[in-house]
Scaffold this active site. Structure first.
Site, PDB file in Angstrom:
ATOM      1  N   ALA A   1      44.217  46.536  41.449  1.00  0.00           N
ATOM      2  CA  ALA A   1      42.997  46.703  40.652  1.00  0.00           C
ATOM      3  C   ALA A   1      42.468  45.318  40.306  1.00  0.00           C
ATOM      4  O   ALA A   1      43.137  44.314  40.532  1.00  0.00           O
ATOM      5  CB  ALA A   1      43.279  47.494  39.377  1.00  0.00           C
ATOM      6  N   LYS A   2      41.266  45.261  39.780  1.00  0.00           N
ATOM      7  CA  LYS A   2      40.701  43.996  39.299  1.00  0.00           C
ATOM      8  C   LYS A   2      39.572  44.321  38.347  1.00  0.00           C
ATOM      9  O   LYS A   2      38.913  45.364  38.469  1.00  0.00           O
ATOM     10  CB  LYS A   2      40.163  43.147  40.467  1.00  0.00           C
ATOM     11  CG  LYS A   2      40.261  41.659  40.212  1.00  0.00           C
ATOM     12  CD  LYS A   2      41.697  41.161  40.342  1.00  0.00           C
ATOM     13  CE  LYS A   2      41.780  39.660  40.138  1.00  0.00           C
ATOM     14  NZ  LYS A   2      43.142  39.172  40.395  1.00  0.00           N
TER      15      LYS A   2
END
Length: 424
Positions: free
Chosen positions: A112-113
């Protein structure tokens, strides 16, 4: 026969670059069509508006994102970036790389980011806190210790993670240290987390120099980027006996063939915030730094800095990608064709940060804490295992090192999706 999708949502050069890397790796391992798009495209994303009351009484609305690429192998994991050039496509590419990175080193995470379009240097301390808390408030239903676990990235730090943990904890009504990693030690942060990425980069550089039969005490190092990762890499390599001959940040660089006094440079940056006008060597540009003659070149800033324009001018023996995606696809081909530069790809090279974030998460969930020596010993053991698997994959299939690392990461995620099947 699966129908390929073309996503316009994440349209950007850096996302296209990550997709081209995926396509090449998927072709190399003959990934079935039915699994390709499921493995390639992000699972979901959220865009949020973040109103912040400024010191002068005005209100500015900032835009923020969170992209969860893969949730098939565990909660998703990845940093939050505060930078003026953040785009949704960039965040999606970084989330994709996080998936392959976590998979490569054997962590039970997807990638994720997060990101907010803001120059944090233009905010007061209060404004920065309000923005950080507002971002977490908007994410409360989207993240959690068993859903998605954020961490620091460019423009964020342990103080910001502390604010975010507090915001989430206040919302759910009890302390949840495992909701973020990279926190202050006093809030459940892990020993060794702050230096983990840089320590991992330096350790892998040392191991690859040993493979090349180059004594580290004879090695010269140029590092682009002098934030957390760049400075910790410099300190660790200097500790091993290497000579740091160049460092830089976004304001420019310093070159000193006799070696840079790192303690002096760190003290200067602590007070001045930037390297500009530091008197520890000759001033040089970021572009010139990349082309210096050195044993080890460490791009530790932002993505896409080594391009087809400068790839043929590199004069290093080892290229250690401490940043995410610093080398474009075209530059990759040039470096491969040259054959005189060994590459440590980003998904392996900078994985130390997420490995120790995993340790922090484990310690938070169990409320049992380890000493620094135990953390670093466990980190190096995981990096050794990942390096060995990449080298084996490289020899077995005659892949480049990047392709070897990506195929290992992608195959493991695809296998998990295949095993879980499709929920109707």
């Amino acid at each position: 026969m699966s129908k390929a999708i073309v996503s316009s949502l994440y349209d950007s050069e850096v996302f296209k670059m990550a997709c081209r890397q995926f396509d090449k790796a998927a072709d190399a391992i003959n990934l079935p069509d039915a699994l390709r798009d499921r493995t390639k495209y992000p699972r979901r994303c959220l865009a949020v508006a973040l109103p912040v009351k400024r010191a002068d009484g005005s209100v500015t609305v900032f835009e923020g994102y969170r992209v969860q690429h893969n949730l098939s192998t565990g909660p998703s994991k990845g940093g939050i970036r505060f930078h003026q050039h953040v785009t949704l496509g960039e965040v999606a590419a970084l989330a994709m790389w996080m998936s392959w990175k976590c998979s490569l080193v054997g962590l039970p995470y997807g990638g994720a980011k997060g990101g907010v379009i803001v120059d944090p240097n233009q905010l007061t301390e209060n404004e920065l806190e309000h923005l950080s808390r507002r971002y977490m408030q908007e994410m409360v239903n989207f993240i959690g210790p068993h859903t998605d676990v954020p961490a620091p990235d460019v423009g964020t730090n342990e103080k910001i993670m502390g604010w975010m943990m507090d915001t989430y904890s206040n919302h759910v009504g009890h302390v949840v240290p495992a909701v973020v990693t990279g926190k202050p030690i006093s809030l459940g942060g892990s020993q060794g987390r702050r230096e983990a990425t840089g320590a991992g980069v330096a350790y892998l550089v040392k191991k690859y120099l040993e493979d090349l039969k180059i004594p580290i005490t004879k090695a010269t190092v140029a590092i682009q980027g002098f934030g957390n990762v760049g400075s910790e890499t410099a300190l660790a390599l200097a500790g091993y006996g290497a000579k740091i001959i160049a460092i830089s940040d976004y304001t420019g660089g310093i070159h000193n063939p006799k070696g840079i006094d790192l303690k002096k440079a760190l003290t200067y940056v602590q007070y001045q915030k930037v390297l500009r006008d530091f008197d520890g060597g000759e001033p040089i540009s970021n572009e010139t730094l990349l082309e210096l003659k050195c044993t080890v070149l460490v791009p530790a800033a932002l993505e896409r800095v080594i391009t087809e324009k400068n790839a043929s001018k590199l004069r290093c023996r080892l290229l250690a990608e401490a940043a995410n995606g610093p080398t474009t696809n075209a530059a990759d081909r040039i470096i491969e064709d040259r054959g005189d530069i060994e590459l440590i790809p980003d998904v392996l090279c900078n994985s130390g940060g997420v490995v120790v974030s995993y340790f922090e998460w484990l310690q938070n969930l169990s409320s049992f804490y380890w000493g620094r020596d135990e953390v670093i010993t466990k980190l190096f053991a995981i990096l050794d295992k990942a390096k060995d698997s990449v080298e084996y994959q490289m020899r077995k299939f005659k892949f480049s090192r990047r392709l070897a690392a990506l195929t290992l990461g992608i195959q493991r995620v695809a296998d998990a999706k295949q095993s879980r099947g499709l929920f109707p």
